[in-house]
Scaffold this active site. Structure first.
Site, PDB file in Angstrom:
ATOM      1  N   SER A  32      34.945  29.415  36.364  1.00 27.91           N
ATOM      2  CA  SER A  32      35.160  30.150  37.760  1.00 27.91           C
ATOM      3  C   SER A  32      36.502  29.818  38.186  1.00 27.91           C
ATOM      4  O   SER A  32      37.146  28.695  37.738  1.00 27.91           O
ATOM      5  CB  SER A  32      34.026  29.838  38.559  1.00 27.91           C
ATOM      6  OG  SER A  32      34.416  30.316  40.000  1.00 27.91           O
ATOM      7  N   TYR A  62      28.612  23.144  42.501  1.00 30.16           N
ATOM      8  CA  TYR A  62      29.124  24.290  41.851  1.00 30.16           C
ATOM      9  C   TYR A  62      30.656  24.069  41.361  1.00 30.16           C
ATOM     10  O   TYR A  62      31.010  24.338  40.265  1.00 30.16           O
ATOM     11  CB  TYR A  62      29.015  25.558  42.763  1.00 30.16           C
ATOM     12  CG  TYR A  62      29.395  26.766  42.014  1.00 30.16           C
ATOM     13  CD1 TYR A  62      28.393  27.640  41.213  1.00 30.16           C
ATOM     14  CD2 TYR A  62      30.579  27.334  42.004  1.00 30.16           C
ATOM     15  CE1 TYR A  62      28.995  28.701  40.347  1.00 30.16           C
ATOM     16  CE2 TYR A  62      31.104  28.553  41.325  1.00 30.16           C
ATOM     17  CZ  TYR A  62      30.245  29.136  40.748  1.00 30.16           C
ATOM     18  OH  TYR A  62      30.557  30.303  39.941  1.00 30.16           O
TER      19      TYR A  62
END
Length: 317
Positions: A164, A176
């Site tokens: 990401s 995350y």
């Protein structure tokens, strides 16, 4: 001098474009194993590769997700139930893949399965909140890869890991961003080790896209739970106004997410089918023109930009 430099850059880009357009032969004989195919990127990629004639082995978390995927694809596509947090599930899926690919080996491994929550201010969380995300997004990627590597090496194939832009620039607390930084590091070390065996490793770095990871209802429920479990001292320091503003800011980010998931799956497909895949793919305009440029700024500058645009706690200095 500048004209020469521009001409050189232009020539380099043309050569790269020509090189990257060369496609691997006999794609219809290649097997690709994809995790997280219930929805989102994994689901779309499975359908995309199936339409291209490749042999797709799609791992879903639920039987319902597997059934829905099979109903939209050809008989070539096969599904298996996989929970990337459970070793026995990974071992069973590996054996299932081995039985199908035989001596040909596994051409492509796509580590796509991932979750986003718990996500929020770090001080609102407990160790288990971080661990639950890392277990899926990082340790799941590592364990699936380690189990599948002998099959990938046999085919001199590809490993495609979904990271990401949050693995380049940490904007949010929780597991995350940490997990995506970890995927970047794992992929870098893996790429350097596997080059000796003809295996290529690619990293996909999407910006914001509308998937289950960015589901606002889920993010909102998560933030409320984190607030409820925070200590009274933390609640007093941050304040309810901060909590509400933080949620609105998150909602604004979600609303800006792109609905065109093919921007990501096209990168994944290229990494699997091009003779000369890239090491990294940035997917989405926000990735290309905001997050990645921001990640190259000196830290004090990127910190200043984030500080200027962020919500401030009640007791902020």
């Amino acid at each position: 001098m500048w004209l020469y430099l521009l001409a050189l850059v232009g020539l380099w880009n043309l050569l790269r474009l020509f090189r990257e357009r060369k496609v691997v032969s006999h794609l219809q004989d290649k097997y690709v194993f994809i995790t997280g195919c219930d929805s989102g990127f994994g689901n779309l990629l499975a359908r995309q590769l199936d339409r291209r004639g490749m042999r797709v082995l799609a791992a879903c978390l639920t039987e319902k997700g597997a059934e829905q995927l099979r109903s939209k694809t050809s008989d070539r596509l096969e599904t298996v139930i996989l929970d990337v947090t459970k070793t026995e599930s990974i071992v069973a899926a590996t054996q299932w893949v081995k039985e199908r690919v035989g001596n040909r080996g596994l051409w492509g491994l796509v580590n796509n399965a991932g979750i986003s929550v718990p996500m929020g201010p770090n001080e609102w969380m407990r160790k288990k909140d971080f661990a639950s995300v890392l277990d899926v997004n990082l340790l799941g990627v590592i364990e699936v890869t380690l189990n599948m590597l002998p099959l990938v090496r046999k085919a001199r194939g590809r490993v495609v890991n979904i990271a990401s832009t949050m693995g380049r620039m940490s904007l949010l607390g929780g597991g995350y961003c940490i997990s995506k930084y970890g995927v970047e590091a794992f992929s870098d070390s893996l790429r350097r080790e596997l080059t000796y065996f003809g295996v290529k490793v690619a990293i996909i770095e999407p910006g914001g896209f509308k998937t289950n990871v960015t589901n606002m209802e889920r993010l909102s429920d998560n933030l409320k739970k984190l607030w409820d479990q925070a200590t009274e001292e933390v609640k007093e320091i941050y304040g309810e106004k901060f909590r509400d503003s933080y949620m609105k800011a998150m909602e604004s980010l979600v609303n800006m997410c792109s609905g065109d998931l093919s921007l990501v799956t096209d990168c994944m497909e290229h990494a699997l089918t091009s003779c000369h895949p890239r090491t990294r793919y940035s997917a989405g305009w926000d990735a290309k023109f905001f997050y990645l440029p921001m990640s190259y700024l000196p830290t004090f500058l990127s910190d200043a930009v984030i500080y200027w645009g962020s919500v401030k706690p009640a007791r902020a200095l």
